[in-house]
Scaffold this motif. Structure first.
Motif, PDB file in Angstrom:
ATOM      1  N   MET A   1       0.855  -1.153   0.000  1.00  4.03           N
ATOM      2  CA  MET A   1       0.000   0.000   0.000  1.00  4.03           C
ATOM      3  C   MET A   1       0.903   1.218   0.000  1.00  4.03           C
ATOM      4  O   MET A   1       1.854   1.287   0.757  1.00  4.03           O
ATOM      5  N   VAL A   2       0.596   2.166  -0.827  1.00  2.00           N
ATOM      6  CA  VAL A   2       1.336   3.424  -0.903  1.00  2.00           C
ATOM      7  C   VAL A   2       0.349   4.562  -0.703  1.00  2.00           C
ATOM      8  O   VAL A   2      -0.695   4.603  -1.352  1.00  2.00           O
ATOM      9  N   ILE A   3       0.666   5.490   0.201  1.00  3.19           N
ATOM     10  CA  ILE A   3      -0.171   6.666   0.422  1.00  3.19           C
ATOM     11  C   ILE A   3       0.689   7.886   0.166  1.00  3.19           C
ATOM     12  O   ILE A   3       1.725   8.069   0.805  1.00  3.19           O
ATOM     13  N   ARG A   4       0.271   8.689  -0.771  1.00  4.69           N
ATOM     14  CA  ARG A   4       1.011   9.903  -1.100  1.00  4.69           C
ATOM     15  C   ARG A   4       0.418  11.086  -0.371  1.00  4.69           C
ATOM     16  O   ARG A   4      -0.773  11.161  -0.141  1.00  4.69           O
ATOM     17  N   ARG A   5       1.261  12.008  -0.018  1.00  5.34           N
ATOM     18  CA  ARG A   5       0.844  13.238   0.634  1.00  5.34           C
ATOM     19  C   ARG A   5       1.485  14.407  -0.088  1.00  5.34           C
ATOM     20  O   ARG A   5       2.381  14.239  -0.894  1.00  5.34           O
ATOM     21  N   GLU A   6       1.041  15.575   0.220  1.00  3.64           N
ATOM     22  CA  GLU A   6       1.697  16.784  -0.272  1.00  3.64           C
ATOM     23  C   GLU A   6       2.687  17.221   0.793  1.00  3.64           C
ATOM     24  O   GLU A   6       2.361  17.158   1.969  1.00  3.64           O
ATOM     25  N   PRO A   8       5.162  16.347  -2.747  1.00  2.00           N
ATOM     26  CA  PRO A   8       5.312  15.074  -3.466  1.00  2.00           C
ATOM     27  C   PRO A   8       6.317  14.094  -2.856  1.00  2.00           C
ATOM     28  O   PRO A   8       6.295  12.924  -3.176  1.00  2.00           O
ATOM     29  N   ASP A   9       7.198  14.552  -1.989  1.00  2.00           N
ATOM     30  CA  ASP A   9       8.208  13.659  -1.416  1.00  2.00           C
ATOM     31  C   ASP A   9       7.817  13.162  -0.023  1.00  2.00           C
ATOM     32  O   ASP A   9       8.654  12.824   0.795  1.00  2.00           O
ATOM     33  N   ALA A  10       6.500  13.069   0.253  1.00  2.00           N
ATOM     34  CA  ALA A  10       6.028  12.603   1.558  1.00  2.00           C
ATOM     35  C   ALA A  10       4.951  11.546   1.363  1.00  2.00           C
ATOM     36  O   ALA A  10       4.179  11.598   0.412  1.00  2.00           O
ATOM     37  N   VAL A  27       7.775   8.340   4.776  1.00  2.00           N
ATOM     38  CA  VAL A  27       8.694   9.032   3.884  1.00  2.00           C
ATOM     39  C   VAL A  27       8.490  10.531   4.058  1.00  2.00           C
ATOM     40  O   VAL A  27       7.377  11.034   3.869  1.00  2.00           O
ATOM     41  N   ARG A  28       9.530  11.212   4.459  1.00  2.00           N
ATOM     42  CA  ARG A  28       9.530  12.663   4.591  1.00  2.00           C
ATOM     43  C   ARG A  28      10.859  13.139   4.024  1.00  2.00           C
ATOM     44  O   ARG A  28      11.866  13.097   4.709  1.00  2.00           O
ATOM     45  N   MET A  55       4.887   9.128  12.199  1.00  2.00           N
ATOM     46  CA  MET A  55       5.737  10.301  12.135  1.00  2.00           C
ATOM     47  C   MET A  55       4.889  11.564  12.124  1.00  2.00           C
ATOM     48  O   MET A  55       3.809  11.582  11.569  1.00  2.00           O
ATOM     49  N   PRO A  56       5.433  12.628  12.712  1.00  2.00           N
ATOM     50  CA  PRO A  56       4.753  13.916  12.554  1.00  2.00           C
ATOM     51  C   PRO A  56       4.722  14.293  11.080  1.00  2.00           C
ATOM     52  O   PRO A  56       5.605  13.927  10.307  1.00  2.00           O
ATOM     53  N   PHE A  57       3.696  14.995  10.701  1.00  2.00           N
ATOM     54  CA  PHE A  57       3.552  15.437   9.315  1.00  2.00           C
ATOM     55  C   PHE A  57       3.035  16.867   9.341  1.00  2.00           C
ATOM     56  O   PHE A  57       2.104  17.171  10.083  1.00  2.00           O
ATOM     57  N   GLY A  58       3.618  17.717   8.554  1.00  2.00           N
ATOM     58  CA  GLY A  58       3.181  19.103   8.503  1.00  2.00           C
ATOM     59  C   GLY A  58       4.137  20.011   9.257  1.00  2.00           C
ATOM     60  O   GLY A  58       5.188  19.618   9.725  1.00  2.00           O
ATOM     61  N   ASP A  59       3.740  21.257   9.378  1.00  2.00           N
ATOM     62  CA  ASP A  59       4.573  22.296   9.956  1.00  2.00           C
ATOM     63  C   ASP A  59       4.116  22.577  11.386  1.00  2.00           C
ATOM     64  O   ASP A  59       2.978  22.971  11.617  1.00  2.00           O
ATOM     65  N   ARG A  60       5.022  22.408  12.350  1.00  2.00           N
ATOM     66  CA  ARG A  60       4.671  22.657  13.752  1.00  2.00           C
ATOM     67  C   ARG A  60       4.245  24.102  13.986  1.00  2.00           C
ATOM     68  O   ARG A  60       3.535  24.390  14.940  1.00  2.00           O
ATOM     69  N   GLN A  61       4.685  25.005  13.145  1.00  2.00           N
ATOM     70  CA  GLN A  61       4.346  26.416  13.311  1.00  2.00           C
ATOM     71  C   GLN A  61       2.983  26.752  12.718  1.00  2.00           C
ATOM     72  O   GLN A  61       2.463  27.837  12.919  1.00  2.00           O
TER      73      GLN A  61
END
Length: 140
Positions: A1-6, A8-10, A27-28, A55-61
């Motif tokens: 299973m592959v899940i892509r996020r924005e 493209p390299d995540a 993948v980050r 894993m965390p994903f996105g911007d902590r700020q």
């Protein structure tokens, strides 16, 4: 299973080497986390074989900071979804299925929720509600 996020390299990858051995990777900007191992011999909830924080994903700020989780469930009871007051801003439960020559079928799930406290009644459940588990980790 592959899940892509924005961007493209995540994304996340999940697979089963055999009907007892799992692997998953976050993948980050390259592999950020990878785990492989045997499924536990016992789990306190019917149909749930494994739940792992990801894993965390996105911007902590920013307001778009999430934690991604990974779960393996027994059988093909999907699709899975949040119930009992899902956290505001939670993403969908994404699912893939692995079937083996032995006849065993498992669901490989990823789901994300915003950082912070979530409603204690929030669960991830199968379409027929036969398999449910808390939408937080660790299970208590």
């Amino acid at each position: 299973m592959v899940i892509r996020r924005e961007p493209p390299d995540a994304g996340e990858l999940a697979w089963m080497q055999d009907d007892r051995t799992f692997c998953w990777a976050a993948v980050r900007e390259g592999i950020a986390h990878q785990e492989c191992g045997p499924l536990p011999k016992a789990w306190p909830r019917v149909g749930v074989l494994l739940v792992r924080p990801g894993m965390p994903f996105g911007d902590r700020q920013e307001d778009n900071h999430y934690m991604v989780f990974f779960a393996i469930v027994e059988g093909g009871h999907g699709p899975y979804h949040y119930t009992g007051g899902p956290p505001s801003g939670s993403g969908p439960v994404r699912e893939g299925t692995a079937a083996f020559a032995s006849g065993r079928t498992v669901g490989l799930l990823t789901y994300e929720r915003p950082f912070g406290r979530i409603p204690t009644g929030a669960e991830i459940c199968s379409a027929d509600n036969s398999v449910c588990f808390p939408a937080y980790y660790p299970e208590t």
